[in-house]
Design a protein around this motif. Structure first.
Motif, PDB file in Angstrom:
ATOM      1  N   THR A  79       0.826  -1.211   0.000  1.00 48.22           N
ATOM      2  CA  THR A  79       0.000   0.000   0.000  1.00 48.22           C
ATOM      3  C   THR A  79       0.859   1.259   0.000  1.00 48.22           C
ATOM      4  O   THR A  79       0.493   2.261  -0.627  1.00 48.22           O
ATOM      5  CB  THR A  79      -0.938  -0.014   1.217  1.00 48.22           C
ATOM      6  N   ARG A 125       3.780  -3.843 -10.126  1.00 48.28           N
ATOM      7  CA  ARG A 125       2.828  -3.476  -9.090  1.00 48.28           C
ATOM      8  C   ARG A 125       3.187  -4.130  -7.762  1.00 48.28           C
ATOM      9  O   ARG A 125       3.155  -3.496  -6.713  1.00 48.28           O
ATOM     10  CB  ARG A 125       1.428  -3.896  -9.530  1.00 48.28           C
ATOM     11  N   GLU A 143      -3.778  -1.904  -1.372  1.00 48.92           N
ATOM     12  CA  GLU A 143      -3.405  -3.036  -2.217  1.00 48.92           C
ATOM     13  C   GLU A 143      -3.046  -4.224  -1.320  1.00 48.92           C
ATOM     14  O   GLU A 143      -2.341  -4.071  -0.334  1.00 48.92           O
ATOM     15  CB  GLU A 143      -2.207  -2.692  -3.098  1.00 48.92           C
TER      16      GLU A 143
END
Length: 833
Positions: free
Chosen positions: A45, A251, A355
């Motif tokens: 995150t 990512r 995330e």
């Protein structure tokens, strides 16, 4: 009803009936899952990719252009940017204006000024952006939370500055500015920043970054700015951040490669160690449940249940509690990671959208479930082997040792020690940890035999301790699990402590500088004599009363600048040093005193060297190198001398010696024993004369010694004390008849407490001693890959004695004290007459 469904119903009922024990097991199994899941989620995150941060960086613009300092040669590529300073005499080059930049970007381009720097507010300097937030190109860069966007002579501030609309901001040397609004960065809530259309910006002196600081523009272009357009913009002195030319970044930060052997081995060792440690800690708690349920299990056997049924019932306990702990811990870990990222960003750093790296998180959850089943495995085997008649008659079951286990444990330990010797000479830490895991498994297998052997000392102890030790030996299956858990924790923490402390000591010993601590150095780049004279005069004016020692650089007849260097081995590492050129004043500064012998050698044309190993047969071998001229090798007369600092090296060459070698010398350096105060503007003041100046201050070795060690100690405290108390509680339950007998014959409460505390001392003490030996072996093995830098470099071995004593002595003592306060009064047991 199938046996599995029945076992699930029994496990659910038992877990609810023994809620305290169930909670303890769930905490032991779920805590590692929660921590690892939280760290994964927090890391994911807090990582903001270039794509996620593009709006905060560019707003709605297509590109941002930053004008670089004159003389900068800039080369941007998709994997980064390189830059260097060109030659010249420090004279300013023509700067591009808005019209020229718009012409480079093509027809239809609209530019909005967007300059970044710092704003001085008294003694404080804060980041500042000079732009108009009312322009549509800046939409999304900052969110308005209070007030409105600023107009002329107004500013917007971030919440960290603590100002409200209507307050006045007073920049140093400029008229006050009115705060019109409060804005917040979408990814950096702790940012301290001022934004306005007309700010008295100051350039950045240190930490220069084209991507953050400098005058520039936001550009709205007719065509996207791609990597094809970047070289031409770089050649014009512009650093480019383009929406169409963002670097690709993964990512997920949590990735595992099956092709990397060391990575795979390290991951496997970590997983096995985590499962082993958690299973050992939770094992005694499952054993508590087995003790309390042995009559129930015996009744199931008496009614036709088989050994397989009993194993299934106990294993399903681990499945139910491990599954519940994993689900709860995973949910809490994800929530804690997302919330922790927001909190951490308030204290510094950045945060992106929430995330969760689901692949590793689900892997950790599966690991937690396996750990729960593994922790119940030994009690399940014991349940299948219990004697039904003995249990139903109320007698204690005998303990039978398996004769092959001590031999198997010894073989594993010897194999692990041999592997450790080999792994110590391999690059990286993975093989050492893998070998240590083999030793640890062997010691776990050996622990019941160690418990039985150490029980022989019980005859020499006082009654309470004698009863505690004999009971521990009598219930070796229970005791061995707790001792092995303490051993594993102690071995891991001691090994980490020795490795980390040895690495710190090696780094401290490897630290070296060419100047004493507290030295201020001013270095001039390529420049003419006139520019240097102006720079020197400005330095004298800015440092009134500070004695300055001159340094010189060497150049050949064609004006090519040369550096005179030599190589020396420092703390096992081959180090290349640049020799300084100067006179007696610089020699006194480098030595911190007047040394008649060194001064006489320098006056006679010899080099004074502070690295004795570099002087051979009274000579110093130098290599004169230049970026634009041929390299040369020199050998000059030299003497060794003592520098001012313990970690100081280097050499000083007299000007006459350098000039005899065919070089010309020119003053381009100044040195002083002076530390500029915090907030000093010396670097910026000198940069106004010429940007080709570097100001450096020698601070000495600044690292803090092993701050992470005490975090390991805190973790060991929880695991050792928690595991010991769990086993002690089980021992107290098993010794209930003996303690009731003591109470019936008039024993004092202190005697009962001593029996319980004796169990804690025995478990934690034996585990800590065995763990000390295993951890020391592993820690010494870790020192070689952590502290060596070449084939001939010896390892640095340093033991952090206060830390080791705190782990090996302090934690067992703390566990014993905690056991002393355990409630020991018992109701009088019913007896058969």
């Amino acid at each position: 009803m199938s046996a599995l469904v029945a076992a699930l119903r029994i496990a659910r009922r038992t877990a609810w009936r023994s809620r305290g024990r169930s909670a303890l097991i769930m905490v032991m199994i779920g805590l590692p899952v929660l921590v690892i899941t939280g760290v994964f989620t927090l890391t994911e995150t807090m990582y903001v990719t270039a794509r996620e941060g593009v709006v905060a960086e560019l707003g709605t613009a297509d590109a941002r252009l930053v004008r670089t300092p004159e003389g900068t040669v800039l080369r941007q590529q998709p994997n980064g940017a390189g830059w260097s300073r060109g030659g010249g005499d420090g004279t300013a080059a023509p700067e591009l204006g808005s019209a020229e930049v718009a012409a480079l970007l093509g027809p239809g381009t609209r530019l909005v000024p967007f300059s970044t720097g710092v704003l001085r507010l008294g003694a404080e300097r804060v980041d500042a952006v000079e732009t108009d937030l009312r322009d549509p190109l800046t939409r999304g860069m900052l969110a308005l939370t209070e007030g409105r966007f600023p107009a002329a002579r107004e500013v917007a501030v971030t919440p960290a500055l603590g100002l409200r609309p209507g307050d006045l901001l007073r920049p140093s040397g400029a008229a006050p500015l009115t705060v019109a609004g409060v804005v917040e960065h979408p990814h950096r809530p702790s940012l301290r920043e001022v934004v306005g259309p007309d700010l008295p910006l100051e350039p950045m002196d240190d930490g220069f970054s084209f991507s953050r600081y400098g005058p520039g523009w936001l550009a709205d272009t007719a065509e996207p700015v791609t990597w094809v357009d970047v070289p031409a913009l770089n050649a014009a002195g512009l650093y480019v951040t383009s929406r169409a030319a963002l670097p690709d970044s993964p990512r997920s930060l949590v990735r595992f490669s099956s092709l990397d052997v060391q990575h795979t081995v390290g991951l496997g060792a970590m997983v096995i160690m985590l499962v082993l440690e958690t299973a050992l800690l939770a094992g005694p708690a499952f054993a508590v449940g087995l003790r309390r349920r042995r009559r129930e299990l015996a009744e199931i056997t008496a009614q036709g249940g088989s050994a397989r049924h009993l194993r299934t019932i106990v294993l399903v306990d681990g499945l139910v509690l491990g599954g519940a702990a994993t689900v709860v811990a995973t949910l809490l870990g994800v929530g804690a990671g997302v919330l922790g990222a927001q909190v951490a960003a308030r204290w510094g750093g950045q945060v992106g959208p929430a995330e969760v790296p689901w692949a590793p998180v689900l892997g950790v959850a599966t690991l937690g479930l396996i750990t729960g089943i593994a922790a119940a495995l030994v009690p399940a085997v014991q349940a299948a082997r219990q004697d039904t008649v003995t249990v139903l008659s109320g007698r204690a079951s005998g303990v039978a040792d398996r004769p092959g286990w001590p031999l198997a444990g010894a073989v594993l330990v010897l194999a692990g020690l041999g592997a450790t010797v080999v792994a110590r000479r391999q690059p990286g830490l993975v093989w050492v940890w893998a070998s240590a895991l083999l030793v640890m498994i062997g010691l776990v297998v050996l622990t019941p035999w160690l418990v039985r052997c150490t029980g022989r000392v019980a005859t020499r102890l006082r009654l309470p301790l004698r009863m505690a030790v004999r009971d521990a030996v009598r219930h070796r299956s229970r005791t061995a699990s707790a001792v092995a858990a303490v051993m594993a924790v102690t071995a891991t923490v001691v090994a980490m402590g020795i490795g980390a402390h040895s690495e710190f000591m090696d780094q401290r010993d490897a630290y070296t500088s060419a100047r004493p601590t507290g030295t201020l150095a001013i270095w001039g780049g390529p420049m003419g004599d006139a520019t240097w004279d102006r720079l020197r005069a400005e330095a004298v004016r800015r440092l009134p009363g500070v004695p300055l020692a001159a340094g010189y650089h060497a150049e050949d007849a064609q004006g090519h600048r040369y550096a005179l260097r030599y190589k020396v081995r420092w703390n096992g590492t081959r180090t290349r040093r640049t020799a300084a050129i100067g006179d007696q004043a610089l020699l006194r500064l480098l030595q911190g005193r007047h040394d008649p012998r060194a001064a006489a050698a320098l006056a006679s044309g010899k080099a004074v060297v502070f690295d004795p190993a570099a002087v051979r047969d009274g000579k110093l071998a130098l290599r004169a190198s230049s970026t634009s001229g041929p390299a040369r090798r020199l050998e000059v007369p030299a003497v060794a001398a003592t520098p001012a600092g313990e970690h100081q090296g280097g050499a000083l060459l007299p000007r006459a010696l350098v000039e005899r070698a065919g070089f010309a010398t020119a003053e381009r350096q100044l040195y002083a024993m002076h530390q500029p105060p915090a907030g000093s503007t010396l670097a910026r003041d000198l940069a106004r004369v010429t940007p080709r100046v570097t100001v450096a201050s020698e601070q000495g070795y600044r690292n803090v010694p092993e701050p992470g060690l005490w975090g390991w100690l805190a973790g060991a405290l929880v695991l050792v004390v928690g595991g010991t108390l769990a086993a002690t509680r089980l021992a107290a339950a098993d010794m209930r008849p003996d303690r009731a007998t003591l109470l019936a014959v008039g024993a004092r409460s202190g005697t009962l407490r001593m029996v319980v505390a004796g169990q804690a001392l025995y478990i934690s003490g034996l585990g800590a001693l065995v763990g000390l030996v295993a951890g020391t072996v592993t820690g010494v093995a870790l020192t070689r890959p952590m502290t060596t830098h070449g084939a001939g470099d010896p390892a640095t071995i340093a033991v952090p004695w206060p830390f080791v004593i705190a782990v090996v002595v302090g934690l067992p003592a703390l566990a014993t004290v905690a056991a002393l306060i355990t409630r020991t009064r018992l109701p009088l047991a019913r007896r058969l007459v």
